[in-house]
Design an enzyme around this catalytic site. Structure first.
Site, PDB file in Angstrom:
ATOM      1  N   TYR A 144       0.857  -1.187   0.000  1.00 19.04           N
ATOM      2  CA  TYR A 144       0.000   0.000   0.000  1.00 19.04           C
ATOM      3  C   TYR A 144       0.892   1.235   0.000  1.00 19.04           C
ATOM      4  CZ  TYR A 144      -3.364   3.525   1.649  1.00 19.04           C
ATOM      5  OH  TYR A 144      -4.155   4.648   1.779  1.00 19.04           O
ATOM      6  N   ASP A 239       9.227   2.721  -0.084  1.00 16.14           N
ATOM      7  CA  ASP A 239       8.181   3.382   0.687  1.00 16.14           C
ATOM      8  C   ASP A 239       8.352   2.947   2.143  1.00 16.14           C
ATOM      9  OD1 ASP A 239       5.971   4.391   1.925  1.00 16.14           O
ATOM     10  OD2 ASP A 239       4.512   3.634   0.479  1.00 16.14           O
ATOM     11  N   LYS A 267       4.189   8.704   9.233  1.00 15.77           N
ATOM     12  CA  LYS A 267       3.979   8.044  10.523  1.00 15.77           C
ATOM     13  C   LYS A 267       5.021   8.448  11.583  1.00 15.77           C
ATOM     14  CE  LYS A 267       0.874   4.816   8.466  1.00 15.77           C
ATOM     15  NZ  LYS A 267       0.869   4.188   7.172  1.00 15.77           N
TER      16      LYS A 267
HETATM   17  C1  LIG Z   1       0.292   4.712   5.831  1.00 15.41           C
HETATM   18  C2  LIG Z   1       1.048   4.472   4.573  1.00 15.41           C
HETATM   19  C3  LIG Z   1       0.979   5.363   3.500  1.00 15.41           C
HETATM   20  C4  LIG Z   1       0.017   6.513   3.459  1.00 15.41           C
HETATM   21  O1  LIG Z   1       0.279   7.424   4.465  1.00 15.41           O
HETATM   22  P1  LIG Z   1      -0.911   8.434   4.910  1.00 15.41           P
HETATM   23  O2  LIG Z   1      -0.246   9.327   5.890  1.00 15.41           O
HETATM   24  O3  LIG Z   1      -1.977   7.551   5.493  1.00 15.41           O
HETATM   25  O4  LIG Z   1      -1.361   9.129   3.687  1.00 15.41           O
HETATM   26  C5  LIG Z   1       1.817   5.147   2.417  1.00 15.41           C
HETATM   27  N1  LIG Z   1       2.663   4.114   2.393  1.00 15.41           N
HETATM   28  C6  LIG Z   1       2.756   3.233   3.399  1.00 15.41           C
HETATM   29  C7  LIG Z   1       3.747   2.128   3.335  1.00 15.41           C
HETATM   30  C8  LIG Z   1       1.923   3.378   4.514  1.00 15.41           C
HETATM   31  O5  LIG Z   1       1.989   2.471   5.496  1.00 15.41           O
END
Ligand SMILES: *Cc1c(COP(=O)(O)O)cnc(C)c1O
Length: 430
Positions: A144, A239, A267
């Site tokens: 994701y 990511d 995060k």
């Molecule tokens: C949470 C997440 C996102 C998106 O981040 P948001 O702050 O929710 O937009 C993108 N990539 C990864 C791997 C994530 O865990």
């Protein structure tokens, strides 16, 4: 356990917010029942609006690596708020936080702050496309990357090699520019590169895939991917929105000893405030406006309050070697859960990396690719989730979400969790 006030608020919420929430998983659709409304958190615990107290393993989905309302973070935020909530102009903390990211993350020479992980990813993709002059991107099934259009894409059916939208509202013409391959599949990767390698602007992967369970990848696969990217002139984007500053000070890049061209963060980097970032080699980042032609901007980017929270979080982690503590806690939980599963012969398996864990409600080795996640795992998880919630242990309200430890979880918390888990597993149908 009474949840009257939560139920009342949810009813009100459903009238004015789609599904009663501002992010879909919060609606508890995957586990049934209505969502628990938080009132306040403290360390590894929170109290809901009915006064029930829970041990929290969601921790806001990752940002709260130091637990709820850590004193050092709260103090930094309060101090910043008193000086003003937003300037829309440079401030000192954004420079200090950028210096810290550059010092901690392998190969990261420059960074740009944004306000969410989604924004970080879509900016990094634009940068990759701008630098390479190519349009196609490759992503992995089960990773994701936020809700940007180019990545809300799934593999086409059958032999179709083009991606198709995984959400309404994403144009098929855009989805066709995204190639999707399974995780843990060297051959599929080699095939995709043979076919599209020279069209690829970027390959994006969660080096520690943690958004469809914890689908831990082999280091050799990541090394191969990096080599293929280099050979074909595609940029490798890690990511690290979840794994960054969590699985090691320098994220998965440090852990695996693999330096990506670009990385995205979120995060942990905001310590609970809305922060995202993307960064990488200087020659790439110099393409970002105002230095270069790739446009990207933000009214609240580098927000002083958010920067203060992120900075305080990373400073505490460094000062107290939080990563060692998280690993020790993870090891303890790991050993306990595995022993329980064995003893009860439960239809479950356990995957963990540092402070990230996943209880997969299917026997055998935990899967490494999304299409190996068993369909019967989700209904089993729903039962388990309810049983644990009733015992004051709050796991993510979806079988596909991972658990998060913070530095404020304790050995006692883990012991209590194991007792509750033993009882809960007994309620799960086989
Ligand atoms: C949470 C997440 C996102 C998106 O981040 P948001 O702050 O929710 O937009 C993108 N990539 C990864 C791997 C994530 O865990």
């Amino acid at each position: 356990m009474r949840l009257d006030r939560s139920a009342e608020l949810y009813e009100r919420a459903c009238r004015v917010l789609p599904g009663g929430v501002n992010s879909p998983v919060r609606a508890f659709r995957a586990v049934g029942g209505s969502p628990v409304f938080y009132r306040e958190g403290d360390g590894a615990h929170f109290v809901d609006v009915d006064g029930n107290r829970y041990l929290d393993y969601v921790m806001s989905w990752g940002p709260l690596i130091l637990g709820h309302a850590h004193p050092a973070v709260v103090e930094a935020v309060v101090r910043a708020v008193r000086r003003g909530m937003s300037f829309g102009a440079p401030c000192e903390d954004e420079v200090t936080l950028a210096e810290k990211v550059v010092a901690l993350y392998p190969g990261c020479e420059m960074v740009r702050f944004v306000s969410s992980g989604t924004e970080a990813v879509l900016s990094a993709l634009r940068l990759a496309r701008g630098v390479t002059g190519r349009a196609r991107v490759l992503k992995f099934d089960g990773c994701y990357h936020g809700h940007g259009d180019s990545l809300l894409v799934k593999a086409g059916s059958g032999l179709a090699t083009f991606g198709t939208p995984s959400s309404a509202g994403v144009p098929a013409a855009l989805a066709e520019l995204t190639t999707v391959v399974p995780l843990d599949d060297d051959e599929a990767i080699a095939d995709a590169f043979a076919r599209y390698g020279d069209e690829l602007a970027a390959v994006i992967i969660e080096p520690v895939p943690a958004n469809a369970g914890l689908l831990l990848q082999r280091r050799e696969l990541l090394l191969k991917l990096a080599a293929l990217c280099r050979r074909h002139g595609a940029l490798l984007i890690f990511d690290e929105v979840i794994s960054g500053f969590r699985v090691a000070p320098g994220g998965a890049a440090e852990l695996f000893g693999i330096t990506p061209d670009l990385a995205t963060f979120g995060k942990v980097i905001g310590g609970g405030m809305p922060v995202g970032a993307y960064g990488g080699r200087r020659d790439l980042m110099e393409h970002v406006a105002p230095l270069g032609p790739v446009y990207q901007a933000g009214t609240l980017s580098g927000n002083p309050v958010a920067m203060a929270a992120g900075l305080a979080t990373l400073e505490v982690l460094e000062r107290e070697d939080g990563w060692a503590r998280l690993e020790a806690l993870g090891t303890e939980l790991d050993a306990g859960v595995r022993a329980l599963i064995r003893r009860r012969e439960a239809p479950a398996s356990f995957a963990r990396l540092g402070s990230l864990f996943w209880l997969a409600m299917q026997p055998g080795e935990p899967p490494r690719r999304f299409d190996r996640v068993a369909p019967e795992a989700a209904p089993r998880y729903a039962v388990l989730h309810r049983a644990l919630l009733g015992r004051g242990v709050y796991l993510a309200p979806s079988a596909y979400e991972v658990g998060f430890l913070s530095t404020t979880h304790t050995g006692d918390d883990i012991a209590r969790t194991l007792t509750a888990l033993g009882e809960a597993l007994a309620e799960v149908p086989r």
